[in-house]
Design an enzyme around this catalytic site. Structure first.
Site, PDB file in Angstrom:
ATOM      1  N   LYS A   1       1.387  -1.154   0.140  1.00  0.00           N
ATOM      2  CA  LYS A   1      -0.531  -0.025   0.160  1.00  0.00           C
ATOM      3  C   LYS A   1       0.968   1.273   0.346  1.00  0.00           C
ATOM      4  O   LYS A   1       0.709   2.333  -0.620  1.00  0.00           O
ATOM      5  CB  LYS A   1      -0.438  -0.437   1.206  1.00  0.00           C
ATOM      6  CG  LYS A   1      -1.643   1.626   0.725  1.00  0.00           C
ATOM      7  CD  LYS A   1      -2.898   1.175   0.379  1.00  0.00           C
ATOM      8  CE  LYS A   1      -3.513   2.879   0.167  1.00  0.00           C
ATOM      9  NZ  LYS A   1      -4.523   3.198   0.814  1.00  0.00           N
TER      10      LYS A   1
ATOM     11  N   LYS B   1      -0.269  11.375   6.067  1.00  0.00           N
ATOM     12  CA  LYS B   1       0.354  10.472   6.814  1.00  0.00           C
ATOM     13  C   LYS B   1       0.603   9.185   5.616  1.00  0.00           C
ATOM     14  O   LYS B   1       1.823   8.469   6.537  1.00  0.00           O
ATOM     15  CB  LYS B   1      -1.412   9.680   7.563  1.00  0.00           C
ATOM     16  CG  LYS B   1      -1.238   8.804   8.380  1.00  0.00           C
ATOM     17  CD  LYS B   1      -1.400   7.029   8.080  1.00  0.00           C
ATOM     18  CE  LYS B   1      -3.079   7.647   7.415  1.00  0.00           C
ATOM     19  NZ  LYS B   1      -2.910   5.574   6.757  1.00  0.00           N
TER      20      LYS B   1
END
Length: 294
Positions: free
Chosen positions: A171, A239
């Site tokens: 990811k 993030k």
């Protein structure tokens, strides 16, 4: 597996939970936003008043949370998932967090006899609504097979990419490519507009050639219109870029363009665009060339 406890009904979690209901699962959902819980109930889910209530009696427990602190608190903390979940239950964390956090969750689960998969997703809000997410899974082959009906209900593709934590690494790589593509599409738009070119026609040509991408397919019109309504917010991509750079440090590899993308995302936050879609990197790059007002 028919009953699912779903914790985290935000932009991504809400449509995913609804799609699980549509697929025939009995879904009990909890979120700090009572409105989100009520909306799930309107779509046939069961409302829960706490994490424990959502988890109790579930065959599968699912979390979809914003970042590492929320996962650590909701899963590992007092009154968290692991204080209620029964041994043998399958736990799937769809959150995007650091690989080492996923590994720590997996170890804590193993101590309780809980089967754990990290399964971050790609596809944004639209992908969640349309149940066409890509799901990158870390864990064992046996647990992946057991979770496949859940993955099929919320996504188009799911792949086991390695042991616990591996899904998060893939990811991170995905977010690196997505952020870099947005930045390059933004630069292409700035170049064409500043040169007096029909940028809409230009992007149509790019989308049909080797430069084509899902971002060009889905976002070129909204980017040209400066419509940055969030499907995936800059704050969340910020993030994620932190996860990318942290993973690079752990693997001892150099990601020079990754650092540049992270700097663009940080600039967007500094310019007050944290709640905007990550396509708002266009605004940052346009301002650098004095093509737009601050």
């Amino acid at each position: 597996m028919t009953t699912i406890g779903f914790v985290g009904l935000g932009i991504m979690g809400s449509p995913m939970a609804r799609n699980l209901v549509t697929a025939g699962f009995e879904v009990t959902g909890f979120d700090l936003d009572a409105g989100a819980v009520a909306r799930l109930a309107e779509h046939g889910g069961k409302p829960a008043g706490s994490v424990g209530e959502a988890v109790t009696g579930a065959d599968v427990v699912v979390t979809m949370l914003p970042a590492d602190p929320q996962v650590e608190a909701v899963v590992l903390g007092p009154d968290g998932v692991f204080e209620t979940i029964e041994a043998g239950t399958l736990f799937v964390d769809f959150s995007t967090i650091r690989p080492d956090t996923s590994q720590r969750v997996a170890r804590a689960g193993a101590e309780r006899g809980v089967r754990v998969l990290d399964a971050p997703v790609s596809g944004g809000e639209k992908g969640a609504i349309d149940a066409v997410l890509s799901i990158m899974v870390g864990g064992t082959a046996e647990d992946f097979a057991a979770a496949k009906p859940v993955f099929d209900a919320v996504g188009r593709t799911a792949a086991l990419v390695g042991p616990n934590g591996a899904g998060q690494v893939v990811k991170a790589a995905n977010q690196l490519v997505v952020g870099g593509t947005y930045a390059l599409v933004a630069e292409a738009i700035v170049l064409m507009e500043a040169s007096g070119v029909d940028a809409a026609a230009g992007l149509d040509m790019l989308a049909g050639g080797l430069a084509g991408s899902r971002i060009l397919e889905l976002k070129r019109e909204t980017m040209l219109a400066r419509n940055f309504r969030p499907g995936f917010r800059i704050d969340l991509h910020h993030k994620d870029m932190g996860i990318v750079l942290d993973a690079a440090r752990q693997a001892e590899v150099s990601l020079p363009f990754g650092h540049q993308v992270a700097a663009y995302v940080q600039a967007a936050r500094s310019q007050g665009l944290g709640d905007s879609d990550h396509s708002a990197l266009l605004a940052v790059l346009a301002r650098q060339s004095a093509r737009e007002e601050n």
